[in-house]
Design an enzyme around this catalytic site. Structure first.
Site, short mmCIF file in Angstrom:
data_model
loop_
_atom_site.label_atom_id
_atom_site.label_comp_id
_atom_site.label_asym_id
_atom_site.label_seq_id
_atom_site.Cartn_x
_atom_site.Cartn_y
_atom_site.Cartn_z
N ASP A 14 0.81 -1.23 0.00
CA ASP A 14 0.00 0.00 0.00
C ASP A 14 0.84 1.27 0.00
O ASP A 14 0.44 2.31 0.53
CB ASP A 14 -0.97 0.01 1.20
CG ASP A 14 -1.86 -1.21 1.21
OD1 ASP A 14 -2.17 -1.71 0.12
OD2 ASP A 14 -2.24 -1.65 2.31
N LYS A 17 1.92 1.97 -5.10
CA LYS A 17 2.51 1.38 -6.32
C LYS A 17 1.59 1.58 -7.52
O LYS A 17 2.04 1.93 -8.61
CB LYS A 17 2.75 -0.13 -6.12
CG LYS A 17 3.70 -0.46 -5.00
CD LYS A 17 3.80 -1.97 -4.76
CE LYS A 17 2.53 -2.59 -4.23
NZ LYS A 17 2.14 -2.18 -2.87
N GLY A 41 -4.44 -4.52 -3.76
CA GLY A 41 -5.44 -3.50 -4.05
C GLY A 41 -4.70 -2.25 -4.46
O GLY A 41 -4.04 -1.61 -3.64
N HIS A 42 -4.69 -1.96 -5.75
CA HIS A 42 -3.91 -0.84 -6.28
C HIS A 42 -4.87 0.26 -6.75
O HIS A 42 -5.65 0.06 -7.66
CB HIS A 42 -3.00 -1.32 -7.42
CG HIS A 42 -1.98 -2.33 -6.96
ND1 HIS A 42 -1.13 -2.99 -7.80
CD2 HIS A 42 -1.67 -2.77 -5.71
CE1 HIS A 42 -0.35 -3.79 -7.09
NE2 HIS A 42 -0.67 -3.68 -5.81
N GLN A 225 2.03 -6.19 -2.97
CA GLN A 225 2.46 -6.26 -1.56
C GLN A 225 3.76 -5.45 -1.38
O GLN A 225 4.05 -4.60 -2.21
CB GLN A 225 2.62 -7.72 -1.09
CG GLN A 225 1.32 -8.49 -0.98
CD GLN A 225 0.79 -9.04 -2.28
OE1 GLN A 225 1.50 -9.70 -3.00
NE2 GLN A 225 -0.46 -8.78 -2.59
N LYS A 332 2.87 10.12 -0.84
CA LYS A 332 2.04 10.65 0.24
C LYS A 332 2.75 11.71 1.08
O LYS A 332 2.50 11.85 2.28
CB LYS A 332 1.49 9.50 1.10
CG LYS A 332 0.67 8.50 0.25
CD LYS A 332 -0.15 7.53 1.05
CE LYS A 332 -1.55 7.99 1.31
NZ LYS A 332 -2.50 6.91 1.61
N ASP A 334 2.27 14.79 0.95
CA ASP A 334 1.24 15.75 1.37
C ASP A 334 0.57 15.38 2.69
O ASP A 334 0.03 16.25 3.38
CB ASP A 334 0.17 15.88 0.27
CG ASP A 334 -0.44 14.52 -0.07
OD1 ASP A 334 0.30 13.67 -0.61
OD2 ASP A 334 -1.62 14.30 0.25
P1 GDP Z 1 -0.70 0.16 -3.54
O1 GDP Z 1 -1.28 -1.11 -3.04
O2 GDP Z 1 0.77 0.26 -3.27
O3 GDP Z 1 -1.02 0.44 -4.97
O4 GDP Z 1 -1.37 1.33 -2.68
P2 GDP Z 1 -2.94 1.46 -2.32
O5 GDP Z 1 -3.65 1.91 -3.53
O6 GDP Z 1 -3.42 0.25 -1.63
O7 GDP Z 1 -2.87 2.59 -1.22
C1 GDP Z 1 -2.33 3.85 -1.47
C2 GDP Z 1 -3.42 4.88 -1.18
O8 GDP Z 1 -2.84 6.16 -1.15
C3 GDP Z 1 -4.47 4.95 -2.27
O9 GDP Z 1 -5.70 5.31 -1.71
C4 GDP Z 1 -3.97 6.06 -3.18
O10 GDP Z 1 -5.02 6.73 -3.88
C5 GDP Z 1 -3.35 6.99 -2.19
N1 GDP Z 1 -2.19 7.76 -2.67
C6 GDP Z 1 -1.19 7.37 -3.50
N2 GDP Z 1 -0.26 8.35 -3.59
C7 GDP Z 1 -0.69 9.36 -2.82
C8 GDP Z 1 -0.15 10.64 -2.45
O11 GDP Z 1 0.93 11.03 -2.87
N3 GDP Z 1 -0.88 11.41 -1.59
C9 GDP Z 1 -2.07 11.01 -1.07
N4 GDP Z 1 -2.70 11.80 -0.26
N5 GDP Z 1 -2.61 9.81 -1.39
C10 GDP Z 1 -1.91 9.00 -2.22
P1 IMO Z 2 -0.86 -4.30 -2.15
O1 IMO Z 2 -0.41 -4.89 -3.47
C1 IMO Z 2 -0.95 -4.63 2.17
C2 IMO Z 2 -1.00 -8.64 3.90
C3 IMO Z 2 -2.24 -9.07 4.67
C4 IMO Z 2 -1.57 -9.96 5.70
C5 IMO Z 2 -0.48 -10.67 4.91
C6 IMO Z 2 -0.85 -12.03 4.38
O2 IMO Z 2 -2.15 -3.59 -2.23
O3 IMO Z 2 0.23 -3.52 -1.51
P2 IMO Z 2 -2.38 -12.84 2.35
O4 IMO Z 2 -3.84 -12.65 2.09
O5 IMO Z 2 -1.51 -12.31 1.26
O6 IMO Z 2 -2.04 -14.25 2.70
O7 IMO Z 2 -2.09 -11.97 3.68
O8 IMO Z 2 -0.19 -9.79 3.82
N1 IMO Z 2 -1.25 -8.18 2.50
C7 IMO Z 2 -1.18 -6.89 2.13
N2 IMO Z 2 -0.99 -5.77 2.86
N3 IMO Z 2 -1.07 -4.54 0.84
C8 IMO Z 2 -1.23 -5.65 0.08
O9 IMO Z 2 -1.18 -5.62 -1.26
C9 IMO Z 2 -1.34 -6.90 0.74
N4 IMO Z 2 -1.52 -8.17 0.32
C10 IMO Z 2 -1.45 -8.93 1.41
O10 IMO Z 2 -2.90 -7.99 5.25
O11 IMO Z 2 -0.96 -9.20 6.69
MG MG Z 3 -2.84 -1.74 -1.80
#
Ligand code: GDP
Ligand code: IMO
Ligand code: MG
Length: 433
Positions: A14, A17, A41-42, A225, A332, A334
């Site tokens: 998270d 990416k 979850g991207h 991840q 992030k 900001d």
């Molecule tokens: P990922 O799994 O690495 O793709 O990240 P996620 O999408 O799960 O979580 C990142 C969260 O931060 C999402 O809700 C994005 O919309 C948000 N996000 C990404 N870059 C920025 C940023 O520079 N600033 C803010 N405020 N939010 C961001």
């Molecule tokens: P993205 O790609 C954050 C975490 C779960 C748990 C551990 C094992 O969005 O960054 P699993 O279901 O994979 O066996 O769970 O890994 N986890 C993540 N945490 N971002 C993810 O993906 C994750 N995918 C799995 O919360 O701790």
């Molecule tokens: Mg994510």
């Protein structure tokens, strides 16, 4: 100039990416996932329209780019097709743009049921998985009994191998976990109903990538991840079941290390974690609430509240080594806008004897024994949201970036100042490095 760029999470996932993959897709031709499944979850925002991708590469929102799912990814057919139909409803054309390796293992309802049953049985020692069946399907893969997409080509063999798996797992579900069995016939029927569509999408993706490189196509490898969730390099057992680090690219796509040009490590300006396990810089109470609210730190796959903490340079340095990181992307920024001071973890000490600990620990016991040593830097108390030029950032924000570069010895090439695709500062395009 580089033909291939990997985009990897350096923390616990998270990091943002998805946003960065989408942003850099403009400069690429192929976007490739190589591990994980729909536990990811991207999130991507384009003009305030939000899209969350779980399995499909984050390049899909650019109309003319090829998206590839490599053999290291595990596929839940039902979730794949529901993601595809959501994209189609948003008028995203997927025709001849999405290709899936025949080597991908298929997530079955048994894997999901086992994932959930095991977590329940672990009680207070649970991992906090996403409940998507990721651990159990990778177990089958390593045990050489998993059903892969290629196995759908031979229906009679498929019936036999699924029957064997079904008996094996129903026995566990009923007699060991005391839950309901899952009828074999229904699982088979569902699988067969997805067969034609899945086979239509499948192809020899490793050959596609190699041929692409030979034709000077530019390629992004999209990590899912984060590095500390890597099955080998992460905080075992609080990890996922794949190699999330850059090494996973080679096994998960079929290309060799020679072909990887640049590794971009994505790091949040602070830290978050969903699920259980050690978190040295974790914050509680008001400070935790600040990051939770300002950073909107809710898991994009499970909707769980993310734990939050300060940036951990010790972990980042470890990630840099494990992934061979070329440059960093700080996201992030900001979210720190309202803080008058910011802490950076620059070292660890043993909480029992106060001795300095020089490296990231190897076991959970050792992780639980360390406490962070912080350096405090000034906040900027100004709005950075949406800033697109480095020199427009407040002095203290530029200092924060410089301190991270000094402490890690790695340049920060990309800075994200907001969730939208355009809220980005590109100091160095990885493809031009
Ligand atoms: P990922 O799994 O690495 O793709 O990240 P996620 O999408 O799960 O979580 C990142 C969260 O931060 C999402 O809700 C994005 O919309 C948000 N996000 C990404 N870059 C920025 C940023 O520079 N600033 C803010 N405020 N939010 C961001
Ligand atoms: P993205 O790609 C954050 C975490 C779960 C748990 C551990 C094992 O969005 O960054 P699993 O279901 O994979 O066996 O769970 O890994 N986890 C993540 N945490 N971002 C993810 O993906 C994750 N995918 C799995 O919360 O701790
Ligand atoms: Mg994510």
């Amino acid at each position: 100039m580089k033909l291939t760029v990997a985009i990897i999470g350096t923390q616990w996932g998270d990091e943002g990416k998805g946003k960065i993959v989408d942003y850099l897709t403009e400069y690429a031709d192929f976007i490739v996932r190589y591990q994980g499944g729909n536990n990811a979850g991207h999130t991507i925002f384009i003009h305030q329209k939000k899209t969350i991708l779980h399995l499909i590469p984050s390049g899909i929102l650019h109309s003319n780019k090829i998206c590839i799912i490599g053999n290291g990814v595990v596929i839940s057919p039902k979730d794949l097709f529901s993601e595809i139909s959501k994209l189609k409803k948003s008028n995203i054309n997927l025709e001849n743009r999405l290709f899936i390796s025949k080597g991908c293992s298929i997530i079955l309802p048994y894997h999901i049921a086992l994932d959930i049953a095991r977590e329940t049985k672990r009680g207070k020692n649970l991992i906090g998985t996403t409940g998507k069946g990721i651990g159990p399907v990778y177990e089958d893969r390593v045990a050489r009994r998993s059903i892969r997409i290629a196995d759908l080509e031979d229906e009679s063999n498929l019936r036999d191998s699924l029957k064997e798996l079904s008996d094996y797992y129903n026995h566990q579900l009923v007699h060991y976990y005391y839950t309901d069995s899952i009828p074999y016939k229904k699982v088979l029927q569902d699988l067969i109903s997805f067969k034609d569509e899945l086979l239509l999408l499948s192809s020899d993706v490793s050959n596609m990538i190699i041929q692409g490189i030979k034709l000077n196509k530019k390629i992004i490898f999209e990590g899912a991840q984060g590095s500390f969730l890597d099955i080998d390099q992460g905080m075992y057992p609080y990890v996922t079941s794949s190699n999330t680090t850059s090494g996973g690219i080679f096994a998960g796509t079929g290309i060799g290390p020679h072909y990887l040009g640049y590794v971009l490590g994505v790091v949040k300006a602070y830290s978050t974690r969903v699920g259980f396990g050690p978190f040295p810089t974790e914050l509680f109470h008001d400070e935790n609430d600040y990051f939770f609210k300002k950073g909107k730190e809710i898991g994009s796959t499970t909707g769980r509240r993310r734990r939050t903490g300060w940036l951990d340079i010790m972990m980042l340095k470890k990630s840099i080594i494990v992934n061979s990181i070329t440059g960093l992307c700080l996201t992030k920024l900001d979210v720190l806008d309202e803080l008058s001071e910011i802490k950076i973890c620059i070292g660890y000490k043993n909480k029992i004897n106060n001795n300095v600990v020089l490296d990231t620990p190897c076991s959970i016991k050792e992780w639980n024994r360390i406490i962070p040593i912080y350096r405090i830097v000034n906040g900027w108390k100004k709005k950075t949201l949406g800033i697109k030029k480095f020199n427009d950032l407040p002095f203290e924000a530029r200092e924060y970036i410089r301190v991270i570069e000094d402490l890690t010895g790695i340049p920060i090439h990309v800075i994200s100042t907001g969730p939208d695709r355009n809220d980005t500062i590109l100091r160095m395009n990885p493809f031009n490095f």
